[in-house]
Write a protein that holds these residues in place. Structure first.
Motif, short mmCIF file in Angstrom:
data_model
loop_
_atom_site.label_atom_id
_atom_site.label_comp_id
_atom_site.label_asym_id
_atom_site.label_seq_id
_atom_site.Cartn_x
_atom_site.Cartn_y
_atom_site.Cartn_z
N SER A 44 0.84 -1.21 0.00
CA SER A 44 0.00 0.00 0.00
C SER A 44 0.87 1.25 0.00
O SER A 44 0.65 2.17 -0.79
CB SER A 44 -0.94 0.01 1.20
N TRP A 45 1.86 1.29 0.87
CA TRP A 45 2.74 2.46 0.94
C TRP A 45 3.48 2.66 -0.38
O TRP A 45 3.65 3.79 -0.84
CB TRP A 45 3.74 2.30 2.07
N LYS A 47 2.49 1.81 -3.36
CA LYS A 47 1.53 2.36 -4.33
C LYS A 47 1.27 3.84 -4.05
O LYS A 47 1.17 4.65 -4.98
CB LYS A 47 0.22 1.57 -4.29
N TRP A 48 1.16 4.21 -2.78
CA TRP A 48 0.94 5.61 -2.43
C TRP A 48 2.12 6.46 -2.91
O TRP A 48 1.91 7.56 -3.43
CB TRP A 48 0.77 5.79 -0.93
N VAL A 51 1.86 6.85 -6.75
CA VAL A 51 0.84 7.83 -7.15
C VAL A 51 1.34 9.24 -6.84
O VAL A 51 1.17 10.17 -7.65
CB VAL A 51 -0.51 7.54 -6.46
N THR A 52 1.99 9.41 -5.70
CA THR A 52 2.52 10.73 -5.34
C THR A 52 3.61 11.16 -6.32
O THR A 52 3.64 12.33 -6.73
CB THR A 52 3.05 10.72 -3.88
N TYR A 103 0.77 0.83 -11.67
CA TYR A 103 -0.68 0.99 -11.53
C TYR A 103 -1.42 -0.01 -12.42
O TYR A 103 -2.36 -0.69 -11.99
CB TYR A 103 -1.06 2.43 -11.87
N VAL A 113 -6.08 0.20 -6.10
CA VAL A 113 -5.16 1.17 -5.52
C VAL A 113 -6.01 2.18 -4.78
O VAL A 113 -6.84 2.87 -5.38
CB VAL A 113 -4.30 1.87 -6.61
N TYR A 115 -5.54 5.33 -2.71
CA TYR A 115 -4.52 6.33 -2.38
C TYR A 115 -4.68 6.83 -0.95
O TYR A 115 -5.76 7.29 -0.55
CB TYR A 115 -4.60 7.49 -3.37
N LEU A 116 -3.60 6.68 -0.20
CA LEU A 116 -3.55 7.07 1.21
C LEU A 116 -4.62 6.39 2.05
O LEU A 116 -4.98 6.86 3.13
CB LEU A 116 -3.63 8.60 1.36
N GLN A 120 -10.17 5.49 -3.59
CA GLN A 120 -9.96 4.36 -4.50
C GLN A 120 -9.87 4.90 -5.93
O GLN A 120 -10.78 5.55 -6.41
CB GLN A 120 -11.07 3.32 -4.40
#
Length: 174
Positions: A44-45, A47-48, A51-52, A103, A113, A115-116, A120
């Motif tokens: 998860s982190w 992916k975050w 995205v960032t 992604y 995904v 985000y944060l 979604q």
């Protein structure tokens, strides 16, 4: 000495920190065997961070289009100017391609995904077991290519600072 703008410096170093964090988190999470709560948290982190990076890269490109970077130092050989331009274009491509490929890999795997943990993101492709390993490989190859290009970029900056003793590195330092 002509310097980059403060926002350009901030976006450069923020991008660098996020990419390095995502890279090492990616290496760490893939070494964890099985499916564990820690591994899922790291995914998860990761992916975050991806995205960032993508969001910051969009701002960075917009800033760069509106603000001309300083010219190369006087006397810099033309081949070095062209090599630097080529590396920068490749880095910009990879800054977008790596998170997009990750992604799409998540989408093909059928893993959303979020985000944060709050938003979604839409799935751009349907889950696809045949495409999943292809996208995983693409993401890996692009990531390792980026790692190599980032190291080359950093070594070139250090060469300019310590060997050529010009202002290339200083222009990007706060």
């Amino acid at each position: 000495m002509q310097r980059y703008t403060k926002p350009a410096m901030l976006l450069h170093w923020l991008t660098a920190i996020l990419i390095i964090a995502a890279f090492f988190l990616g290496l760490t999470m893939t070494e964890i065997h099985g499916i564990t709560p820690t591994k899922l948290k790291y995914y998860s982190w990761h992916k975050w961070l991806g995205v960032t990076v993508l969001l910051v890269a969009c701002v960075r490109v917009l800033w760069r289009k509106a603000n001309t970077p300083p010219p190369p130092p006087a006397g810099m050989p033309e081949w070095q100017v062209k090599a630097a331009d080529g590396v920068h274009y490749l880095l910009y491509f990879l800054i977008f391609a790596v998170p997009v490929s990750g992604y799409l890999y998540s989408c093909a795997a059928g893993v959303p995904v979020v985000y944060l943990g709050l938003v979604q993101l839409p799935s751009l492709i349907a889950p696809n077991p045949e495409l999943k390993p292809v996208l995983k490989s693409v993401h890996y190859v692009l990531t390792m290519t980026m790692a190599g290009v980032v190291v080359l970029h950093a070594l070139a900056a250090l060469k300019h600072h310590f060997i050529d003793r010009d202002d290339v590195l200083k222009r990007m330092l706060p």
